[in-house]
Design a protein around this motif. Structure first.
Motif, mmCIF file in Angstrom:
data_model
loop_
_atom_site.group_PDB
_atom_site.id
_atom_site.type_symbol
_atom_site.label_atom_id
_atom_site.label_comp_id
_atom_site.label_asym_id
_atom_site.label_seq_id
_atom_site.Cartn_x
_atom_site.Cartn_y
_atom_site.Cartn_z
ATOM 1 N N SER A 11 0.775 -1.323 0.145
ATOM 2 C CA SER A 11 0.075 0.067 0.096
ATOM 3 C C SER A 11 0.921 1.249 0.033
ATOM 4 N N GLY A 12 2.154 1.195 0.105
ATOM 5 C CA GLY A 12 2.476 2.567 0.291
ATOM 6 C C GLY A 12 4.473 2.053 0.522
ATOM 7 N N THR A 13 5.128 3.061 1.062
ATOM 8 C CA THR A 13 6.585 3.080 1.087
ATOM 9 C C THR A 13 6.935 2.295 2.231
ATOM 10 N N LEU A 14 8.052 1.463 2.359
ATOM 11 C CA LEU A 14 8.538 0.579 3.319
ATOM 12 C C LEU A 14 9.688 1.096 4.410
ATOM 13 N N GLY A 15 9.216 0.797 5.468
ATOM 14 C CA GLY A 15 10.194 0.816 6.535
ATOM 15 C C GLY A 15 10.414 2.080 7.297
ATOM 16 N N GLU A 16 9.526 2.975 7.150
ATOM 17 C CA GLU A 16 9.610 4.399 7.724
ATOM 18 C C GLU A 16 9.358 4.084 9.272
ATOM 19 N N LEU A 52 -4.202 -10.595 3.492
ATOM 20 C CA LEU A 52 -4.100 -9.028 3.803
ATOM 21 C C LEU A 52 -3.130 -9.248 5.150
ATOM 22 N N ARG A 53 -2.170 -8.682 5.070
ATOM 23 C CA ARG A 53 -1.533 -8.728 6.383
ATOM 24 C C ARG A 53 -0.680 -7.277 6.372
ATOM 25 N N ASP A 54 -0.504 -6.872 7.709
ATOM 26 C CA ASP A 54 0.512 -5.629 7.797
ATOM 27 C C ASP A 54 2.029 -6.013 8.167
ATOM 28 N N PRO A 55 2.738 -5.461 7.501
ATOM 29 C CA PRO A 55 4.317 -5.821 7.650
ATOM 30 C C PRO A 55 5.110 -5.391 8.901
ATOM 31 N N THR A 56 4.912 -5.684 10.060
ATOM 32 C CA THR A 56 5.140 -4.919 11.067
ATOM 33 C C THR A 56 6.493 -5.581 11.443
ATOM 34 N N ARG A 57 6.706 -6.473 12.817
ATOM 35 C CA ARG A 57 7.974 -7.079 13.134
ATOM 36 C C ARG A 57 8.381 -7.790 12.026
ATOM 37 N N GLY A 58 9.465 -7.644 11.538
ATOM 38 C CA GLY A 58 10.213 -8.840 10.544
ATOM 39 C C GLY A 58 10.090 -8.074 9.125
ATOM 40 N N GLY A 59 9.291 -6.994 9.032
ATOM 41 C CA GLY A 59 8.971 -6.375 7.637
ATOM 42 C C GLY A 59 8.383 -7.215 6.726
ATOM 43 N N LEU A 60 8.465 -6.484 5.569
ATOM 44 C CA LEU A 60 7.827 -7.329 4.205
ATOM 45 C C LEU A 60 8.180 -8.526 4.107
ATOM 46 N N SER A 61 9.632 -9.078 4.350
ATOM 47 C CA SER A 61 10.176 -10.207 3.984
ATOM 48 C C SER A 61 9.482 -11.329 5.067
ATOM 49 N N ALA A 62 9.532 -11.024 6.314
ATOM 50 C CA ALA A 62 8.694 -11.891 7.245
ATOM 51 C C ALA A 62 7.429 -12.199 6.932
ATOM 52 N N VAL A 63 6.672 -11.129 6.572
ATOM 53 C CA VAL A 63 5.172 -11.284 6.158
ATOM 54 C C VAL A 63 5.115 -12.281 4.868
ATOM 55 N N LEU A 64 5.854 -11.875 3.734
ATOM 56 C CA LEU A 64 5.553 -12.701 2.568
ATOM 57 C C LEU A 64 6.306 -14.070 2.766
ATOM 58 N N ASN A 65 7.219 -14.388 3.716
ATOM 59 C CA ASN A 65 7.533 -15.878 3.877
ATOM 60 C C ASN A 65 6.459 -16.476 4.689
ATOM 61 N N GLU A 66 6.043 -15.835 5.664
ATOM 62 C CA GLU A 66 4.759 -16.538 6.373
ATOM 63 C C GLU A 66 3.623 -16.958 5.630
ATOM 64 N N LEU A 67 3.041 -15.987 4.503
ATOM 65 C CA LEU A 67 2.247 -16.067 3.639
ATOM 66 C C LEU A 67 2.474 -17.312 2.738
ATOM 67 N N CYS A 68 3.885 -17.433 2.240
ATOM 68 C CA CYS A 68 4.347 -18.764 1.440
ATOM 69 C C CYS A 68 4.031 -19.869 1.984
ATOM 70 N N GLN A 69 4.396 -20.045 3.538
ATOM 71 C CA GLN A 69 4.406 -21.053 4.231
ATOM 72 C C GLN A 69 3.014 -21.560 4.525
ATOM 73 N N GLN A 70 2.098 -20.443 4.640
ATOM 74 C CA GLN A 70 0.714 -20.594 5.120
ATOM 75 C C GLN A 70 -0.330 -21.242 3.816
ATOM 76 N N SER A 71 0.241 -20.760 2.579
ATOM 77 C CA SER A 71 -0.379 -21.094 1.551
ATOM 78 C C SER A 71 0.189 -22.060 0.514
ATOM 79 N N ARG A 72 1.338 -22.508 0.969
ATOM 80 C CA ARG A 72 2.433 -23.425 0.263
ATOM 81 C C ARG A 72 2.587 -23.024 -1.158
ATOM 82 N N VAL A 73 3.130 -21.852 -1.284
ATOM 83 C CA VAL A 73 3.566 -21.297 -2.794
ATOM 84 C C VAL A 73 4.647 -20.484 -2.509
ATOM 85 N N GLY A 74 5.259 -20.171 -3.590
ATOM 86 C CA GLY A 74 6.130 -19.007 -3.594
ATOM 87 C C GLY A 74 5.867 -17.448 -4.025
ATOM 88 N N ILE A 75 6.803 -16.655 -3.886
ATOM 89 C CA ILE A 75 6.553 -15.433 -4.336
ATOM 90 C C ILE A 75 8.073 -14.957 -5.067
#
Lengths: 347, 347
Positions: free
Chosen positions: A181-186, A228-251
């Protein structure tokens, strides 16, 4: 009733938190009256029962909880009070739900300035009113000096989900598009800068914000949002890795489309950090059917909190459930999930 | 799936809590898998989303929150895990509601033994299953050594209230009877004894228990219960003073009917404490119409958690909103509300 607390007829609160303020006795009730009921005022709190009662219609609800231990308590763009509201409103919103009610549980360290507590509770009240939610029940505990770091806040919350909506981390499908939704890491960089007195970081302020109206805008144009997920602790990389594991896919991400503001990029480069690992508190990641992706991004861009929204990658088949990124240099690199966070206590 | 954690195939958890366990990264997910999902297992947690979704019927719900900072973490008759479940279940039950779902927010100190954490979470899981509630969403934060005292737990909870029920601290009416469900002060004295190594206290164990089935039994015989509250921090005297203020009435107690176990009475006498100020975690105070009082007490006595239930006083007119007690010596004394608690951090 004056909600801002700035020009109220009440005398300004002075002094510090004492053990007696967590006792269940008179002093605790004074604290509740002088700070909590005043700044979070609503009919439920005013009843002064140990729980709050509200009507519900049949349907589906969500519940979520978050404890907030951010340090420092006040930072550019927010404080632990507003963050505690935004964090929980966002966890509700990430189910596509409309947030309704919050609870607030404070753990205070003996000696904590009451003036700071009042600033925090006033900020919490303002963030809640801005988000259209009410803090309907609360709790205050006091621990001795050295048994907490000033003030910790738990906010739990509930909301209602419309019938057609089914958003979950397990629903990403091959071919879906990945949107931020917007710029990362601020948020993370602003916290780090104020913690470490990094003057060169300049004007980076936390992105902390309540995202439920942005989500509502997205759902107006497409109810079939998958994740939908908000990239809090761990940032975008943690969220995307979580989603890949939950959905059994890659990104597969496309680095050139990932929005990062120039000052954040510069600080990350200087300090050897990766913006993809840095926490946001007012951004979301969506995984949506390819067919609707550009419509959703257009809708997001029409909202103040989504003006930098972008499609940054897509869901691919990958039995290893990994996240890769096509870099601006033309290579492909693994976007790994850190085993720990480079910045503890950012929320 | 093995719920007790005693004879599970999983290896026993060793080591200590590290900052990385609160990072949002891999290590946090390992901790969630090894301890939290295992002992609190249910379909909501297994989805691993940041919020839990459940169906609701139209009607009324209640929400409540409590942070638990009890020390020591393990005490005769319970631990912070079971206490965190009982405390929140009871705050729901005190609205006459049926508890449904809990959230759990952990704040852990770096260096806290994982074995202790597992004991706590296992105890929480067992208490939740015994009470028929599920911990459907959670959060874990880790702070540095010296920024917490081992482990703090926030539990928030929601429940449903049947239509006919309207229980609130403001509903006490002149002529109503005051009932307690059992003997006073065991929780506070058990905590103090284990904190101070008071061997002479003997076999006093915490009364910590979930009271919702006792409340259900009471509501079966009378839906018109006016007030219900659990005398935790501040004990009976704080609760009755609160209720007098909320309802703008006075209360006159009869000391000879107030149930206090002999060892608690002896310890209080020795240490100069008043059992009326000592916290319980498995007792309730009810204010009920005079007409139904003895029927309600009979119903309570048929329940294991209400076998010592007694009518201990009545609501009187008093513009000063005070609590008085007819003593066993035949005098009348004020039951004041302490400005602080003689025993901090008992819950």
């Amino acid at each position: 009733m004056n909600h801002s607390g700035e020009s109220s007829v009440h005398p300004r609160v002075t002094g510090v938190v004492e053990l007696a303020h967590g006792s269940g006795g008179r002093r605790m009730h004074e604290l509740l009256e002088r700070i909590f009921y005043r700044h979070l005022d609503n009919p439920w709190l005013r009843r002064q029962d140990d729980q709050a009662c509200f009507p519900v219609s049949s349907g589906r609800m969500v519940m979520t909880t978050d404890s907030h231990v951010v340090t420092p308590l006040f930072f550019p763009g927010g404080d632990i009070g507003s963050l505690a509201v935004h964090g929980t409103v966002n966890d509700i919103a990430m189910a596509g739900a409309r947030p309704l009610y919050l609870s607030a549980g404070f753990i205070l360290e003996e000696g904590f300035p009451l003036e700071d507590l009042e600033r925090i509770v006033a900020s919490m009240g303002m963030a809640a009113r801005d988000a259209g939610v009410a803090v309907i029940t609360g709790d205050t505990k006091v621990v001795r000096r050295g048994q907490a770091d000033g003030c910790y806040i738990n906010t739990s919350g509930i909301g209602v989900v419309a019938d057609a909506i089914d958003i979950s981390g397990s629903r990403a499908r091959v071919g879906d598009k990945v949107i931020v939704s917007g710029t990362l890491g601020e948020h993370g960089i602003a916290i780090m800068a104020s913690r470490e007195n990094l003057d060169f970081v300049g004007d980076i302020v936390s992105d902390s914000a309540a995202l439920h109206t942005l989500v509502a805008r997205m759902l107006e144009v497409c109810t079939d949002i998958h994740c939908l997920r908000d990239p809090t602790r761990g940032g975008l990389s943690a969220v995307l890795n979580e989603l890949c594991q939950q959905s059994r896919v890659g990104i597969l991400l496309d680095e050139q489309h990932i929005p990062v503001r120039e000052p954040v990029r510069a600080v990350c480069e200087l300090l050897g950090l990766d913006a993809l690992n840095i926490a946001c508190e007012g951004r979301l990641v969506a995984i949506v059917p390819s067919l609707h992706a550009s419509t959703i991004v257009d809708a997001m861009r029409s909202h103040p909190l989504g003006c930098d929204a972008a499609i940054i990658g897509e869901v691919v088949e990958d039995p290893r459930q990994l996240v890769f990124m096509r870099t601006t240099m033309g290579g492909i690199r693994l976007v790994d999930w850190l085993s720990s966070d480079p910045l503890p206590r950012i929320c």
